[in-house]
Design an enzyme around this catalytic site. Structure first.
Site, short mmCIF file in Angstrom:
data_model
loop_
_atom_site.label_atom_id
_atom_site.label_comp_id
_atom_site.label_asym_id
_atom_site.label_seq_id
_atom_site.Cartn_x
_atom_site.Cartn_y
_atom_site.Cartn_z
N ASP B 15 -46.73 31.90 -51.19
CA ASP B 15 -46.69 30.60 -50.53
C ASP B 15 -48.00 30.34 -49.78
O ASP B 15 -48.41 31.11 -48.93
CB ASP B 15 -45.52 30.58 -49.54
CG ASP B 15 -45.29 29.19 -48.96
OD1 ASP B 15 -46.22 28.36 -48.99
OD2 ASP B 15 -44.17 28.94 -48.48
N HIS B 17 -48.65 27.74 -47.87
CA HIS B 17 -48.52 26.85 -46.71
C HIS B 17 -48.79 27.58 -45.41
O HIS B 17 -47.90 28.23 -44.86
CB HIS B 17 -47.13 26.22 -46.68
CG HIS B 17 -46.88 25.35 -47.86
ND1 HIS B 17 -46.28 25.82 -49.00
CD2 HIS B 17 -47.18 24.06 -48.08
CE1 HIS B 17 -46.20 24.84 -49.88
NE2 HIS B 17 -46.74 23.76 -49.36
C1 B12 Z 1 -49.39 20.50 -46.22
C2 B12 Z 1 -48.64 20.78 -47.49
C3 B12 Z 1 -49.32 21.43 -48.52
C4 B12 Z 1 -50.77 21.85 -48.40
C5 B12 Z 1 -50.86 23.15 -47.61
C6 B12 Z 1 -52.17 23.22 -46.86
C7 B12 Z 1 -52.24 24.41 -45.95
N1 B12 Z 1 -53.41 24.79 -45.61
O1 B12 Z 1 -51.21 24.95 -45.57
C8 B12 Z 1 -51.17 21.99 -49.89
C9 B12 Z 1 -51.71 20.67 -50.38
C10 B12 Z 1 -52.18 23.08 -50.18
C11 B12 Z 1 -49.80 22.22 -50.52
C12 B12 Z 1 -49.66 22.85 -51.72
C13 B12 Z 1 -48.44 22.97 -52.37
N2 B12 Z 1 -47.26 22.46 -51.95
CO1 B12 Z 1 -47.01 21.65 -50.24
N3 B12 Z 1 -46.62 20.63 -48.76
C14 B12 Z 1 -47.30 20.38 -47.66
C15 B12 Z 1 -46.49 19.45 -46.72
C16 B12 Z 1 -46.98 18.02 -46.92
C17 B12 Z 1 -46.54 19.78 -45.22
C18 B12 Z 1 -46.27 21.21 -44.87
C19 B12 Z 1 -46.76 21.46 -43.46
O2 B12 Z 1 -47.86 21.95 -43.28
N4 B12 Z 1 -45.98 21.02 -42.45
C20 B12 Z 1 -46.42 21.08 -41.11
C21 B12 Z 1 -46.14 22.46 -40.52
C22 B12 Z 1 -46.67 22.56 -39.11
O3 B12 Z 1 -44.73 22.61 -40.48
P1 B12 Z 1 -43.98 23.89 -41.07
O4 B12 Z 1 -44.85 24.60 -42.01
O5 B12 Z 1 -42.65 23.45 -41.55
O6 B12 Z 1 -43.80 24.84 -39.80
C23 B12 Z 1 -43.28 24.39 -38.58
C24 B12 Z 1 -41.75 24.45 -38.52
O7 B12 Z 1 -41.12 24.38 -39.79
C25 B12 Z 1 -41.47 25.78 -37.86
N5 B12 Z 1 -41.42 26.98 -38.69
C26 B12 Z 1 -41.97 27.21 -39.91
N6 B12 Z 1 -41.75 28.47 -40.27
C27 B12 Z 1 -41.06 29.07 -39.29
C28 B12 Z 1 -40.58 30.36 -39.13
C29 B12 Z 1 -39.87 30.70 -37.98
C30 B12 Z 1 -39.36 32.08 -37.80
C31 B12 Z 1 -39.66 29.73 -36.97
C32 B12 Z 1 -38.92 30.08 -35.75
C33 B12 Z 1 -40.15 28.46 -37.12
C34 B12 Z 1 -40.84 28.12 -38.28
O8 B12 Z 1 -42.55 25.90 -36.97
C35 B12 Z 1 -43.75 25.38 -37.58
C36 B12 Z 1 -44.63 24.81 -36.51
O9 B12 Z 1 -43.95 23.78 -35.83
C37 B12 Z 1 -45.05 19.66 -47.26
C38 B12 Z 1 -44.09 18.47 -47.22
C39 B12 Z 1 -43.85 17.95 -45.84
N7 B12 Z 1 -44.40 16.79 -45.60
O10 B12 Z 1 -43.24 18.56 -45.02
C40 B12 Z 1 -45.31 20.01 -48.72
C41 B12 Z 1 -44.36 20.97 -49.47
C42 B12 Z 1 -43.97 22.08 -48.53
N8 B12 Z 1 -45.18 21.48 -50.57
C43 B12 Z 1 -44.49 21.65 -51.65
C44 B12 Z 1 -45.02 22.16 -52.89
C45 B12 Z 1 -44.08 22.17 -54.09
C46 B12 Z 1 -46.34 22.58 -52.96
C47 B12 Z 1 -47.00 23.13 -54.23
C48 B12 Z 1 -46.18 24.20 -54.96
C49 B12 Z 1 -47.32 21.96 -55.13
C50 B12 Z 1 -48.01 22.43 -56.39
N9 B12 Z 1 -47.22 22.58 -57.44
O11 B12 Z 1 -49.19 22.59 -56.34
C51 B12 Z 1 -48.28 23.75 -53.63
C52 B12 Z 1 -47.99 25.19 -53.20
C53 B12 Z 1 -48.96 26.18 -53.70
C54 B12 Z 1 -48.45 27.53 -53.21
N10 B12 Z 1 -48.69 28.55 -53.97
O12 B12 Z 1 -47.79 27.61 -52.19
C55 B12 Z 1 -43.04 21.25 -51.50
C56 B12 Z 1 -42.09 22.44 -51.42
C57 B12 Z 1 -40.81 22.08 -52.15
C58 B12 Z 1 -39.65 22.98 -51.88
N11 B12 Z 1 -39.65 23.77 -50.83
O13 B12 Z 1 -38.74 22.90 -52.64
C59 B12 Z 1 -43.12 20.35 -50.21
C60 B12 Z 1 -41.86 20.38 -49.36
C61 B12 Z 1 -43.45 18.93 -50.67
C62 B12 Z 1 -42.39 18.41 -51.63
N12 B12 Z 1 -41.34 17.78 -51.12
O14 B12 Z 1 -42.52 18.59 -52.82
N13 B12 Z 1 -48.80 21.74 -49.75
#
Ligand code: B12
Ligand code: B12
Lengths: 497, 148, 497, 148
Positions: B15, B17
């Site tokens: 992953d 992300h």
């Molecule tokens: C940014 C993003 C990307 C960026 C990542 C950039 C980077 N440097 O990280 C890029 C463009 C590279 C990307 C690529 C891909 N992505 Co993307 N991406 C996203 C996006 C838009 C936002 C994710 C994010 O950063 N959120 C913001 C952060 C801060 O939030 P978070 O990670 O959820 O974490 C917060 C909370 O969740 C919580 N939290 C998270 N983890 C944990 C753990 C614990 C213990 C606790 C307590 C809290 C906690 O705290 C965090 C901070 O507040 C999401 C969709 C969305 N809008 O949400 C899709 C998404 C995650 N991506 C997705 C996909 C499919 C991909 C790709 C596979 C697409 C592809 N085929 O190329 C690739 C993945 C490649 C790989 N090998 O992983 C899908 C996943 C689908 C699924 N889960 O079924 C999503 C959901 C979009 C979608 N709906 O299709 N992605």
């Protein structure tokens, strides 16, 4: 440090040698007959030539939706593309699955077979290498569309070989995308070398009169920041590609929600491309059109209504900016891989505004837009000139040094070689400004402008902007706001910290 | 006993992300917690290795790309073999593939041995409170502060 | 013809006599104690005073959604309003059911009882007369919102009496609305007399220092036409009301899809209100804010995606125009009465853009906007001055004569006294123009402007614009276009016709 | 026999939605059909009266406000009593209350005795073709033209 990579076209002998290794990675590599492939490309109808379709859309003053697609089973993929065609979509980005992207073709094979057996997709994309040229040509031939496959660094070269031989006519060559979002450990040099290969391959086709488009995405913004680094790195990607013989590049403008900034970037980006392409002697390279993208990687609203609000608003701004194609997310973005239905509903909502807005030729101009344009242009120029200096005119060398020294930097990047020392917040009007400039070579007066705008907001909100304000702004869009509200930074609880 | 808890962070499997886990790591540090930040694309084994080496109190794993279930088959067992029974297992992100009820994920990952499972876009500050609470419950008392 | 109605305040004796008849229409009329009601209104918190809430929103530079509500069972109504409050909605239009609107209170009673028995709403609104003052005050007291009840001509007076006594603080007084859309046979005089009663009632409250807002909707556009007649008739409604003592009027700007025209109308409308209110000596009347409305009565898209596209686009234009409140339809508009869920999702999508856009203070200005502003202003002024002439300065008399002579006219009106001789189509940029002016007193040079713009489109599309082109444009929005495509007019088949 | 068919139009009950029925009336006239336009808010009885007086071939009733079912209880029967068995009954608009399948409406109104039931936003030109066809089927032949 010793830098091995150079901005220099790979000579033919060497290139053909490299191809052997690439094609030997998987049996289907043998299906690629370069000269036969060139012939095949030559005989494609214009409706399958990416740059021709884009140019046509541009000349007609229309705009089209730039979707996502990519599902393992051939029949499903064809059906999906037909659905997109029915929505009037002629340009089809084409996602490969994650195993393919990591050269794990055996796993992809298993996933593919299970998919076919169960009838349900078990891979998150189309395993183009496993399918190979003959099968993939079936897809291309069955659909009246131009394809633009997506991959990451490891499999980029082989995927390109097979995609072009199969009649796909565009592909991103965005090594900064890998640095920002996909590749944890690769060095900048490795990334550049990989992109030089694809450039050279496209260049070979070009030398035979076959134009394949290269989209440049640049260093994707993972947070709330101005787009200057993204645009500068797009242009670096373009320069690396065209040196290898690429003749057609497509800029992408990332729409981050502030109209003045977004509309300014739409104007400035192609102009900056042109400026540096010409300046460095690539004036025969064409820019068929630009794509607007709902890409700043903000978390998405979780409820359907707000998601539609965000999508349609973005589509409206793109239409006002008169881009030629526009990528929008789907209403399921925050929740998971979208269903076919949510693809369709989401695209329909965006498409609704395209025609309605474009028909009006509504001209938007304002002081703010012109100012943002000036800022973007000054920043991008300062950054690019610095990069060229660092490499004594060699953009490849300059790029490596710039990342290493933080002259090129972007927050929350995955790659360990990125400095990750810059940070942004929005100003009172919601425009993205730098809170921390890290080592970016931005002129002092412009830095002061950023500081002043941030100070303005600090004054009005009565709080200092910091790392957590940046995160709050990052989340804001998912809550229907541009300006984040203070979520309160956690207080340290260890006496000793 | 250490004067601050130690937590391992990272996104599991391939992953990419990384944004979330970076934010989490920073928030933990600012809360006075020792963090071992493994970053994106971290193999499950690496988490275990880091936990052993640093005598960690908890793992905060992230997964957004929908393949966490596959990536973490038998993970709890491996942790036990490695003698990490005392280590808290938290996970969050976007655990399932397409749109679905979070409850399913929670149930599934609890069965897989995770102590806490967080829904998409969960607030990290709340999680830090959970952590300190869970640790206290296990007799690992660290000075708490209000308003994290 | 002999015209009985005059622009003159009803004197108190007469008014109090009229009230007796009105209140005797249904037993709950007895619950209205005018002076006790005035006291009750005086003691309402500001959050329930419509004009105060609107002024506050305006001063804060925000905007709020203007929804629909109105369901028979009291508990349901309260729950619905709470749901709307949770969406940040403080101003609540409040629909009465069709039986109530037609004075069929016994039927309404049955519908209400069945609703309560079955637990499902059997009426398409809240039967305010049957519920009466005591019960309706429960609703007002249970909700932190300002209410704005909706009715039609027949029951207008009694509904107003009960609504105000119950603590509702706004109500439309739009007799042209009845002529355009609700009342088939009433004469213009009857319509004016009914609105004079409500104006006088609101005036009575005003004389005791209680400000109740009057929204003016004007002659609703039932087809694709410029808004000049709508704006002119809104102002006539306002003038009739203020002569009766109304001290606060709220303009409504109908957004028809062409940005230049919509933004121009948003600017021109309140200015024109002010101009005529002052000119005729009502300079103490306040305009607390304006409401934008997705009202041109176009058929709506039937698919969810397009419906969201249309709603969010309209909300975006309203936000750019900086109106204070905005009414949007729901995604079920084309299909039937919306469910609570589609209310919520639809409003969320619109609300998402309100804050995002308003934060930006994005200033839009252009030649086109200024031109449309000039056109609207010239047309409205020409029409109003002509109406005043026709009545020798008496706007009531003028209005009657104007409708009769077609100096005031609008297509597809329900009322048999309307001429229905005007028609409109869109020009090449999607702005609404007059194709047939009927008898409207529009200056020749402006008429020529309309003709030129239409000729431009005819040239570019190579077809003449006619009745059917107007209908095609009318349907276009539901198909994601501003300009309708020729649907081919039916050829006559009778040899003798 | 008359050289052109006669059709009665209007919206039924207290339905105020007049735009559609005005457009229909105009389209019918332009197609060379004699139209008796009753307009909005027309009681069922008025339709019957008009049909008798003008020896009409068909009624084209509109209803958008969702109360058509109530408004038209026993309408077919009244038509028969009035000796209008030969008169075609068409209805269109938005027949149900909230969002639902059109099939339900169609079934319901066919059972109520309507010959044709049209979905929301139905194309009137197609309906004119239906009309001429139905009339021809009943031996009422009027010159047809292509492209209506
Ligand atoms: C940014 C993003 C990307 C960026 C990542 C950039 C980077 N440097 O990280 C890029 C463009 C590279 C990307 C690529 C891909 N992505 Co993307 N991406 C996203 C996006 C838009 C936002 C994710 C994010 O950063 N959120 C913001 C952060 C801060 O939030 P978070 O990670 O959820 O974490 C917060 C909370 O969740 C919580 N939290 C998270 N983890 C944990 C753990 C614990 C213990 C606790 C307590 C809290 C906690 O705290 C965090 C901070 O507040 C999401 C969709 C969305 N809008 O949400 C899709 C998404 C995650 N991506 C997705 C996909 C499919 C991909 C790709 C596979 C697409 C592809 N085929 O190329 C690739 C993945 C490649 C790989 N090998 O992983 C899908 C996943 C689908 C699924 N889960 O079924 C999503 C959901 C979009 C979608 N709906 O299709 N992605
Ligand atoms: C315009 C309109 C109004 C205008 C009407 C103005 C006027 N002069 O007619 C005004 C504002 C006055 C109005 C009022 C109301 N309306 Co209204 N209105 C609409 C709206 C927006 C468009 C209707 C329209 O004119 N369509 C365009 C015309 C040309 O299409 P049409 O009538 O369907 O007819 C075409 C085809 O259907 C077909 N056709 C129609 N009939 C027939 C018959 C035959 C035999 C054939 C072959 C073909 C055919 O041919 C026609 C020409 O192409 C619709 C929603 C929508 N967007 O569709 C709501 C809608 C119809 N209204 C609705 C409601 C509830 C009302 C009110 C009750 C609201 C209220 N409580 O005040 C009042 C009704 C008062 C009353 N007593 O009737 C609801 C009805 C809900 C339901 N059916 O369950 C709708 C659907 C909106 C909604 N979703 O809530 N309305």
């Amino acid at each position: 440090m010793m830098i091995s990579v150079r901005q220099k076209q790979i000579d033919e002998e060497e290139f053909l040698a490299m191809r052997k290794d690439v094609l030997s990675l998987w049996p289907t590599g043998k299906e690629v007959e370069l000269d036969e492939a060139v012939e095949y490309q030559r005989n494609l109808p214009d409706s399958k030539k990416f740059y021709k379709v884009l140019q046509k859309v541009h000349d007609e003053g229309r705009m089209v939706l730039f979707p996502r697609s990519g599902t393992p089973i051939v029949e499903d993929e064809i059906e999906l593309v037909h659905t997109l065609n029915d929505l009037g979509i002629p340009l089809i980005p084409f996602t490969t699955d994650s195993y393919t992207r990591n050269l794990q073709f055996d796993k992809a094979q298993r996933g593919l077979e299970e998919s076919i057996k169960s009838g349900r997709p078990m891979l998150n994309g189309y395993p183009i290498v496993n399918h190979g040229v003959h099968t993939t040509r079936k897809v291309v031939e069955a659909c009246d569309a131009a394809f633009d496959p997506r991959c990451s660094r490891l499999a980029n070269s082989l995927v390109g070989e097979i995609a072009f031989a199969s009649g796909m006519t565009a592909m991103p060559n965005s090594f900064f995308g890998w640095i920002g979002g996909y590749d944890k450990k690769a060095t900048v040099e490795e990334c550049i070398q990989t992109s030089q290969y694809l450039g050279r391959l496209i260049g070979y086709y070009a030398s035979k009169g076959v134009i394949i488009t290269t989209d440049c995405h640049g260093w994707l913004p993972n947070g709330v920041i101005p787009m200057s680094v993204n645009i500068a790195t797009q242009i670096i990607e373009a320069l690396i590609s065209v040196e290898q013989g690429v003749k057609c590049v497509m800029p992408q403008v990332n729409l981050q929600g502030n109209m003045a900034q977004d509309l300014a970037d739409i104007r400035a980006t192609p102009r900056l491309y042109r400026k540096y392409l010409d300046k460095l002697g690539y004036d025969d390279v064409i820019i068929p059109g630009i794509v607007g993208s709902q890409v700043p990687l903000y978390p998405f609203p979780q409820d359907m209504g707000s998601a539609f609000g965000y999508i349609v608003y973005t589509a409206t701004v793109a239409a006002l900016g008169q881009v030629d194609a526009c990528f929008v997310k789907t209403i399921d973005e925050a929740l998971g891989i979208p269903t076919k239905e949510s693809h369709v509903e989401s695209y329909r909502s965006a498409k609704w505004v395209f025609d309605v807005v474009r028909t009006q030729h509504f001209e938007v101009d304002s002081e703010d837009i012109r100012q943002e344009e000036m800022i973007t242009e000054t920043e991008v120029t300062a950054i690019l000139d610095r990069v060229l200096d660092l490499g004594d005119g060699d953009v490849a060398v300059g790029a490596v040094k710039a990342v290493e020294s933080g002259m090129l930097d972007s927050p929350f990047s995955i790659n360990v070689h990125a400095r990750d020392e810059v940070l942004g917040v929005r100003d009172l009007k919601g425009a993205c400004r730098y809170l921390e400039f890290g080592n970016l070579p931005i002129p002092e007066d412009i830095k002061q402008f950023h500081r002043d705008r941030i100070a303005e907001r600090e004054k009005s909100e009565g709080r200092k902007m910091d790392y957590y304000s940046s995160i709050d702004d990052f989340w804001a869009i998912s809550e229907g706001r541009l300006l984040g509200r203070s979520s309160g930074r956690p207080k340290s609880h260890g006496s000793n910290s | 006993m250490k004067n601050k808890p130690t937590v391992i962070t990272g996104t599991v499997g391939v992953d990419a992300h990384v944004i979330g886990t970076k934010i989490i790591s920073r928030a933990l540090r600012d809360a006075g917690i020792a963090v071992v930040e493994l970053g994106a694309q971290t193999a499950p084994e690496e988490f275990i290795k880091a936990a052993q080496e640093t005598d960690a109190d908890a793992l905060m794993m992230s997964s957004l790309y929908g393949m966490a279930e596959i990536d973490l088959q038998g993970f709890k067992e491996k942790c036990l073999e490695a003698g990490l029974e005392g280590v808290l297992l938290y996970i969050g992100g976007i655990l399932g593939v397409s749109k679905h009820d979070f409850e399913e994920d929670e149930k599934k990952f609890k069965e897989m041995g995770f102590d806490r499972v967080y829904p998409p876009q969960a607030d990290i500050h709340g999680a830090i409170n959970d952590l300190l609470g869970d640790l206290a419950a296990r007799g690992k008392l660290y000075e708490l502060t209000a308003n994290i």
